[in-house]
Scaffold this active site. Sequence first.
Site, PDB file in Angstrom:
ATOM      1  N   ILE A  72     -12.185   4.020  32.240  1.00 14.25           N
ATOM      2  CA  ILE A  72     -13.154   2.997  32.614  1.00 14.25           C
ATOM      3  C   ILE A  72     -13.702   2.358  31.342  1.00 14.25           C
ATOM      4  O   ILE A  72     -13.814   3.018  30.303  1.00 14.25           O
ATOM      5  CB  ILE A  72     -14.293   3.606  33.478  1.00 14.25           C
ATOM      6  CG1 ILE A  72     -15.246   2.525  34.008  1.00 14.25           C
ATOM      7  CG2 ILE A  72     -15.042   4.693  32.719  1.00 14.25           C
ATOM      8  CD1 ILE A  72     -16.265   3.048  35.027  1.00 14.25           C
ATOM      9  N   CYS A  73     -14.010   1.068  31.419  1.00 13.27           N
ATOM     10  CA  CYS A  73     -14.654   0.356  30.309  1.00 13.27           C
ATOM     11  C   CYS A  73     -15.696  -0.573  30.932  1.00 13.27           C
ATOM     12  O   CYS A  73     -16.226  -0.269  31.993  1.00 13.27           O
ATOM     13  CB  CYS A  73     -13.625  -0.403  29.468  1.00 13.27           C
ATOM     14  SG  CYS A  73     -12.758  -1.712  30.356  1.00 13.27           S
ATOM     15  N   HIS A  74     -15.971  -1.690  30.317  1.00 15.12           N
ATOM     16  CA  HIS A  74     -16.950  -2.623  30.878  1.00 15.12           C
ATOM     17  C   HIS A  74     -16.360  -3.442  32.026  1.00 15.12           C
ATOM     18  O   HIS A  74     -16.949  -3.531  33.097  1.00 15.12           O
ATOM     19  CB  HIS A  74     -17.487  -3.561  29.788  1.00 15.12           C
ATOM     20  CG  HIS A  74     -18.426  -4.598  30.311  1.00 15.12           C
ATOM     21  ND1 HIS A  74     -19.709  -4.288  30.716  1.00 15.12           N
ATOM     22  CD2 HIS A  74     -18.269  -5.917  30.533  1.00 15.12           C
ATOM     23  CE1 HIS A  74     -20.290  -5.386  31.157  1.00 15.12           C
ATOM     24  NE2 HIS A  74     -19.444  -6.392  31.054  1.00 15.12           N
ATOM     25  N   THR A 100     -17.095  -0.674  34.539  1.00 17.09           N
ATOM     26  CA  THR A 100     -18.449  -0.243  34.867  1.00 17.09           C
ATOM     27  C   THR A 100     -19.163  -1.293  35.715  1.00 17.09           C
ATOM     28  O   THR A 100     -19.972  -0.956  36.590  1.00 17.09           O
ATOM     29  CB  THR A 100     -19.249   0.045  33.579  1.00 17.09           C
ATOM     30  OG1 THR A 100     -18.520   1.015  32.814  1.00 17.09           O
ATOM     31  CG2 THR A 100     -20.622   0.596  33.878  1.00 17.09           C
TER      32      THR A 100
END
Length: 118
Positions: A72-74, A100
Amino acid sequence: MIMGLRSLFGKSYATITPEEAERQLASGAILIDVRSAREFANGHAPAARNIPLEQIAGRAHELPNDAPIVTICHSGARSAIAARSLAKHGHTVSSLRGGTTAWIAAGLPTSKKSTSKK
């Protein structure tokens, strides 16, 4: 043909929704947040472990091969790069589409408690 492409480009990874990620986590998957330490500290999924994208390839050996991994990242771009890298190292991995931002929009919890390991 597909097998030939996989051998050329490495093992594939799945792109999943936040709800699918939550189900995988409930079944024992490991959540790796590939954002910077500063981004991670501003809020992350409670189960996430922080390994910034630029460290993923060098730290892939720290992750178990017998558990699925969700990255997961932004927004989903960096997590896709991380998923590709981890898949090349033999991990079963999925990238959370929308990152996110999608996790929060789905109403899933966030935390500011640190779970990163250096």
